[in-house]
Design a protein around this motif. Structure first.
Motif, PDB file in Angstrom:
ATOM      1  N   LYS A   1       0.836  -1.198   0.000  1.00 57.01           N
ATOM      2  CA  LYS A   1       0.000   0.000   0.000  1.00 57.01           C
ATOM      3  C   LYS A   1       0.871   1.247   0.000  1.00 57.01           C
ATOM      4  O   LYS A   1       1.861   1.326   0.730  1.00 57.01           O
ATOM      5  CB  LYS A   1      -0.919  -0.004   1.223  1.00 57.01           C
ATOM      6  N   TYR A   2       0.484   2.235  -0.813  1.00 59.38           N
ATOM      7  CA  TYR A   2       1.209   3.498  -0.865  1.00 59.38           C
ATOM      8  C   TYR A   2       1.256   4.114   0.530  1.00 59.38           C
ATOM      9  O   TYR A   2       0.237   4.167   1.223  1.00 59.38           O
ATOM     10  CB  TYR A   2       0.527   4.446  -1.851  1.00 59.38           C
ATOM     11  N   PRO A   3       2.428   4.587   0.974  1.00 56.78           N
ATOM     12  CA  PRO A   3       2.585   4.952   2.390  1.00 56.78           C
ATOM     13  C   PRO A   3       1.947   6.269   2.811  1.00 56.78           C
ATOM     14  O   PRO A   3       1.803   6.522   4.003  1.00 56.78           O
ATOM     15  CB  PRO A   3       4.110   5.022   2.567  1.00 56.78           C
ATOM     16  N   ASN A   4       1.567   7.130   1.872  1.00 56.74           N
ATOM     17  CA  ASN A   4       1.042   8.441   2.246  1.00 56.74           C
ATOM     18  C   ASN A   4      -0.483   8.448   2.285  1.00 56.74           C
ATOM     19  O   ASN A   4      -1.145   7.676   1.594  1.00 56.74           O
ATOM     20  CB  ASN A   4       1.530   9.512   1.268  1.00 56.74           C
ATOM     21  N   SER A   5      -1.033   9.365   3.063  1.00 58.07           N
ATOM     22  CA  SER A   5      -2.486   9.564   3.091  1.00 58.07           C
ATOM     23  C   SER A   5      -2.904  10.325   1.838  1.00 58.07           C
ATOM     24  O   SER A   5      -2.271  11.310   1.463  1.00 58.07           O
ATOM     25  CB  SER A   5      -2.885  10.353   4.340  1.00 58.07           C
ATOM     26  N   THR A   6      -3.990   9.870   1.211  1.00 67.76           N
ATOM     27  CA  THR A   6      -4.327  10.377  -0.116  1.00 67.76           C
ATOM     28  C   THR A   6      -5.831  10.356  -0.353  1.00 67.76           C
ATOM     29  O   THR A   6      -6.544   9.527   0.201  1.00 67.76           O
ATOM     30  CB  THR A   6      -3.648   9.503  -1.207  1.00 67.76           C
ATOM     31  N   HIS A   7      -6.275  11.265  -1.208  1.00 65.04           N
ATOM     32  CA  HIS A   7      -7.651  11.288  -1.703  1.00 65.04           C
ATOM     33  C   HIS A   7      -7.602  10.905  -3.180  1.00 65.04           C
ATOM     34  O   HIS A   7      -6.841  11.472  -3.961  1.00 65.04           O
ATOM     35  CB  HIS A   7      -8.228  12.703  -1.519  1.00 65.04           C
ATOM     36  N   PHE A   8      -8.378   9.897  -3.558  1.00 67.43           N
ATOM     37  CA  PHE A   8      -8.454   9.471  -4.953  1.00 67.43           C
ATOM     38  C   PHE A   8      -9.864   9.709  -5.482  1.00 67.43           C
ATOM     39  O   PHE A   8     -10.850   9.389  -4.811  1.00 67.43           O
ATOM     40  CB  PHE A   8      -8.153   7.976  -5.096  1.00 67.43           C
ATOM     41  N   THR A   9      -9.948  10.224  -6.688  1.00 71.35           N
ATOM     42  CA  THR A   9     -11.229  10.302  -7.386  1.00 71.35           C
ATOM     43  C   THR A   9     -11.394   9.032  -8.205  1.00 71.35           C
ATOM     44  O   THR A   9     -10.554   8.717  -9.044  1.00 71.35           O
ATOM     45  CB  THR A   9     -11.285  11.524  -8.315  1.00 71.35           C
ATOM     46  N   ILE A  10     -12.466   8.300  -7.964  1.00 72.05           N
ATOM     47  CA  ILE A  10     -12.786   7.117  -8.766  1.00 72.05           C
ATOM     48  C   ILE A  10     -13.732   7.492  -9.894  1.00 72.05           C
ATOM     49  O   ILE A  10     -13.612   7.013 -11.017  1.00 72.05           O
ATOM     50  CB  ILE A  10     -13.411   6.017  -7.875  1.00 72.05           C
ATOM     51  N   GLN A  11     -14.664   8.379  -9.595  1.00 71.61           N
ATOM     52  CA  GLN A  11     -15.612   8.852 -10.605  1.00 71.61           C
ATOM     53  C   GLN A  11     -16.051  10.260 -10.229  1.00 71.61           C
ATOM     54  O   GLN A  11     -16.289  10.545  -9.061  1.00 71.61           O
ATOM     55  CB  GLN A  11     -16.822   7.911 -10.665  1.00 71.61           C
ATOM     56  N   SER A  12     -16.154  11.150 -11.213  1.00 76.75           N
ATOM     57  CA  SER A  12     -16.535  12.546 -10.969  1.00 76.75           C
ATOM     58  C   SER A  12     -18.001  12.788 -11.302  1.00 76.75           C
ATOM     59  O   SER A  12     -18.609  12.057 -12.096  1.00 76.75           O
ATOM     60  CB  SER A  12     -15.669  13.487 -11.809  1.00 76.75           C
ATOM     61  N   HIS A  13     -18.522  13.843 -10.706  1.00 74.90           N
ATOM     62  CA  HIS A  13     -19.899  14.236 -11.006  1.00 74.90           C
ATOM     63  C   HIS A  13     -20.000  14.787 -12.426  1.00 74.90           C
ATOM     64  O   HIS A  13     -19.103  15.466 -12.923  1.00 74.90           O
ATOM     65  CB  HIS A  13     -20.376  15.318 -10.033  1.00 74.90           C
ATOM     66  N   ARG A  14     -21.099  14.489 -13.080  1.00 77.43           N
ATOM     67  CA  ARG A  14     -21.439  15.124 -14.368  1.00 77.43           C
ATOM     68  C   ARG A  14     -22.931  14.990 -14.594  1.00 77.43           C
ATOM     69  O   ARG A  14     -23.594  14.117 -14.025  1.00 77.43           O
ATOM     70  CB  ARG A  14     -20.653  14.512 -15.524  1.00 77.43           C
ATOM     71  N   LEU A  15     -23.463  15.876 -15.425  1.00 78.28           N
ATOM     72  CA  LEU A  15     -24.874  15.829 -15.795  1.00 78.28           C
ATOM     73  C   LEU A  15     -25.005  14.989 -17.058  1.00 78.28           C
ATOM     74  O   LEU A  15     -24.320  15.248 -18.055  1.00 78.28           O
ATOM     75  CB  LEU A  15     -25.411  17.238 -16.035  1.00 78.28           C
TER      76      LEU A  15
END
Length: 709
Positions: free
Chosen positions: A433-447
């Motif tokens: 596992k990557y050692p740093n704390s992170t926020h990943f976007t898996i899917q973004s909002h769209r209309l």
């Protein structure tokens, strides 16, 4: 890039130059696993490592159909929707590949995601250099008034054109191909850089007669004995053990050994960094920029590296009185312990700061982390979101999307009962596992075309230790871990509350030196007693945190805040200078590191070290590490204006949601800040929070943007 992969955590790709015909000949058929329904990470068809190949092929086939429509259709506002369709198809796979290769527990999944990420990213680079895709955008630009594009459409159009031009679309064909190759090389070097950050520390040697004087039997037992050579014992140790020695060991020689081992000037790592920096410099010059820092800053809040450098140097100047006072404290502590008046060295800073902090804090009180049980902190985090934004959170415990048993899934629901987003929490450390704390976007909002929404899917990863207290059934958080959790949650809310039409402009897909502001703003909630009293309770007694502990926490945060802030300035100046240099080859980055550290910090460069080879932000935040300081300044102003009187006011939350979080990148940072701060971007509040109350308001550092020159 026009078709952007904007996972704000990491990046990288392989060096394959994509060839559509040869790829389709080689991998011409789809062969998914027999499992049905949502797969791992919520990606359809992803159930086993080998599924990455057909998923990649299917994505390319979908993108080819969309690209063909863009090339053949008459340009109109619908062209922008097609570009967003194209970007969405790529990003919802590439972003999952990015997440998978950094946190999946199975090496086979990691290997396959890396392999096919390389192929799909190369295909994306080819699309970015496709002149037949650029021409409809160019025509739209000339006809924008005639077509009456609305504000978000115009922002989308300008963003696409700018990004394709930054990929060299306006260059001759041969040059475009060279740029694609260079971009793939940079991505490959970037991934190699992120890989070598986690390399084991270097072996260290101790004269045989000094071994037992420096280390206890228990400490020696934690080392791996390698060999004896020329009267010296050679050992290896892991990063965690060496950092404990560096931060807490009584003997200075032991701390120096740990420092040299951790930050050893590893030749291959330096070569990777220098090659990465050199390739970026070459790309910038090919595109007509003075340096990579000029190339990277053109679409940022502060517009150019000269403004950034001026801001950093002004901030550094404002810190000097406090910094000098803190240095005197360190020198006095060193003299008291060692009778030495020698300057404080780099391997001594944290140790002496820790010693002085212990003396200043009220050690008779219970430790603060005894009030920070994980489940209570999660409930508190979601409680804040409910108070501010009228959203509630429901845990989904029956889901096939999890990639590890530790992963938890939470669904966000609006006041009307509508699902608006999903959050995965992967909080515990484990192998691979990557050692740093992170926020990943898996899917973004769209209309979507039918008026429905594609809702955001986000993952937060951290590296907590399970059962990190004597209380076996619970995990207690250190205050820093709580602050980190809230920081990443700020990023997540930026994505989950996004309401943009285009996913290309959603959530955190905004200027890099603005995107950290919401996350730093949410750190304030993790250290505000009025907020903590709602969820921070001690064990079975359920007592709230006493005022004395909160006062300790405040003193702790301010005690060496000058040194902490100047360290951030040093990192920012180093990052900026490394990306401003014309050539960084053959160890040149070491020379720059040495110069910046010796000129702008009181702690001398240590010969034989290469600290920057473990500085992960050199890849993800190339020439933009200063974004963290900008975010701290902006967050301090917004907290003062909206939340300081009452941190859980719903009208303040509504204002933050409507002015910042919902708009993502559909408005410029300048426009957002003008609407919420009236362009008051002085660092006065930030300095006051550091404990600096005496400064000339006329000379107070300020964040200069493109709003005024």
């Amino acid at each position: 890039m026009a078709l952007r992969l904007l996972c704000r955590s990491l990046g990288g790709a392989g060096t394959i130059l994509f060839n559509k015909s040869s790829f389709q000949n080689k991998y011409g058929s789809l062969s998914f696993s027999t499992a049905t329904g949502k797969g791992i990470f919520g990606l359809e068809h992803l159930h086993r490592a080998s599924d990455w190949q057909p998923i990649t092929l299917e994505t390319i086939q979908k993108c080819e159909r969309i690209a063909a429509t863009i090339r053949s259709a008459k340009p109109s506002s619908y062209t922008l929707q097609l570009f967003d369709d194209l970007s969405n198809e790529l990003c919802k796979v590439l972003d999952v590949m990015e997440l998978c290769r950094h946190i999946h527990p199975d090496p086979d999944f990691i290997g396959e995601s890396e392999k096919w990420f390389s192929v799909l990213n190369s295909y994306m680079q080819e699309l970015n250099a496709d002149l037949l895709l650029y021409r409809p955008l160019s025509e739209l630009e000339t006809r924008s008034s005639e077509l009456a594009l609305d504000k978000e459409e115009n922002t989308m159009l300008k963003s696409l054109i700018s990004d394709m031009q930054r990929s060299g679309i306006h260059m001759p064909t041969k040059t475009r191909h060279k740029i694609v190759e260079l971009q793939n090389k940079i991505a490959s070097l970037g991934f190699e850089f992120t890989r070598q950050i986690s390399r084991p520390p270097a072996p260290f040697s101790i004269p045989k007669h000094e071994v037992k004087r420096l280390f206890s039997a228990a400490e020696l037992a934690s080392f791996e004995y390698v060999e004896q050579r020329e009267g010296k014992c050679i050992y290896r140790s892991d990063m965690q053990t060496l950092k404990q020695i560096l931060h807490h060991h009584e003997k200075g020689e032991a701390r120096k050994l740990a420092y040299l081992s951790i930050y050893n000037a590893d030749h291959s790592s330096i070569q990777v960094v220098d090659s990465l920096l050199g390739a970026r410099s070459q790309l910038a010059r090919m595109l007509g920029y003075i340096s990579y820092s000029h190339f990277a800053s053109m679409d940022k809040l502060m517009k150019n590296p000269e403004r950034v450098r001026e801001f950093l140097l002004q901030l550094n100047k404002s810190l000097q009185p406090k910094l000098e006072s803190e240095l005197r404290q360190l020198q006095e502590e060193k003299y008291r312990r060692e009778s030495s008046r020698d300057p404080i060295e780099s391997w001594e800073v944290t140790f002496y700061c820790n010693q002085i902090r212990r003396k200043h804090l009220n050690v008779e009180n219970s430790r603060l982390d005894e009030f920070l049980e994980l489940e209570s902190c999660l409930r508190g985090m979601f409680y804040i979101a409910n108070c501010l934004f009228d959203i509630r959170t429901v845990e989904d415990k029956e889901t096939p999307e999890k990639w590890h048993d530790d992963v938890r899934k939470f669904v966000f629901v609006s006041k009307s009962g509508e699902t608006i987003g999903t959050l995965f929490l992967d909080l515990y450390q484990r192998p691979y596992k990557y050692p740093n704390s992170t926020h990943f976007t898996i899917q973004s909002h769209r209309l979507l075309k039918d008026g429905k929404h594609q809702y955001p899917v986000i993952a937060i990863t951290m590296n907590m230790e399970k059962n990190s207290s004597a209380t076996k059934e619970s995990t207690l958080l250190h205050p820093f871990e709580l602050q980190t959790l809230f920081h990443e949650f700020g990023h997540a809310l930026h994505s989950i509350l996004s309401a943009t039409r285009f996913q290309n402009l959603a959530g955190t897909r905004t200027a890099l030196d603005f995107v950290e502001m919401p996350s730093h703003l949410f750190e304030y909630f993790a250290r505000d007693r009025r907020v903590l009293q709602h969820f921070a309770r001690e064990g079975f007694s359920k007592k709230t945190i006493p005022d004395s502990l909160m006062e300790d926490m405040l003193r702790h945060s301010q005690l060496f805040s000058g040194i902490d802030a100047q360290t951030q300035i040093f990192y920012s100046l180093l990052d900026l200078e490394l990306h401003s240099s014309y050539t960084v080859n053959d160890g040149r980055s070491i020379d720059i590191l040495k110069t910046i550290q010796n000129e702008h910090t009181p702690f001398r460069y240590v010969e034989g070290t290469a600290w920057h080879t473990r500085f992960g932000h050199l890849y993800g935040y190339a020439s933009c590490y200063y974004s963290y300081l900008v975010a701290k300044v902006l967050a301090s102003k917004i907290w003062q204006r909206l939340f300081s009187d009452n941190p859980l006011r719903k009208d303040s939350g509504k204002l933050l949601q409507e002015k910042v979080l919902m708009v993502g990148g559909s408005k410029s940072p300048q426009e957002i800040l003008e609407s919420i701060l009236d362009n008051d971007m002085k660092a006065d509040r930030f300095l006051m929070e550091l404990g600096i109350h005496q400064f000339d308001s006329e000379e107070c550092p300020s964040i200069y943007t493109g709003t005024y020159n």
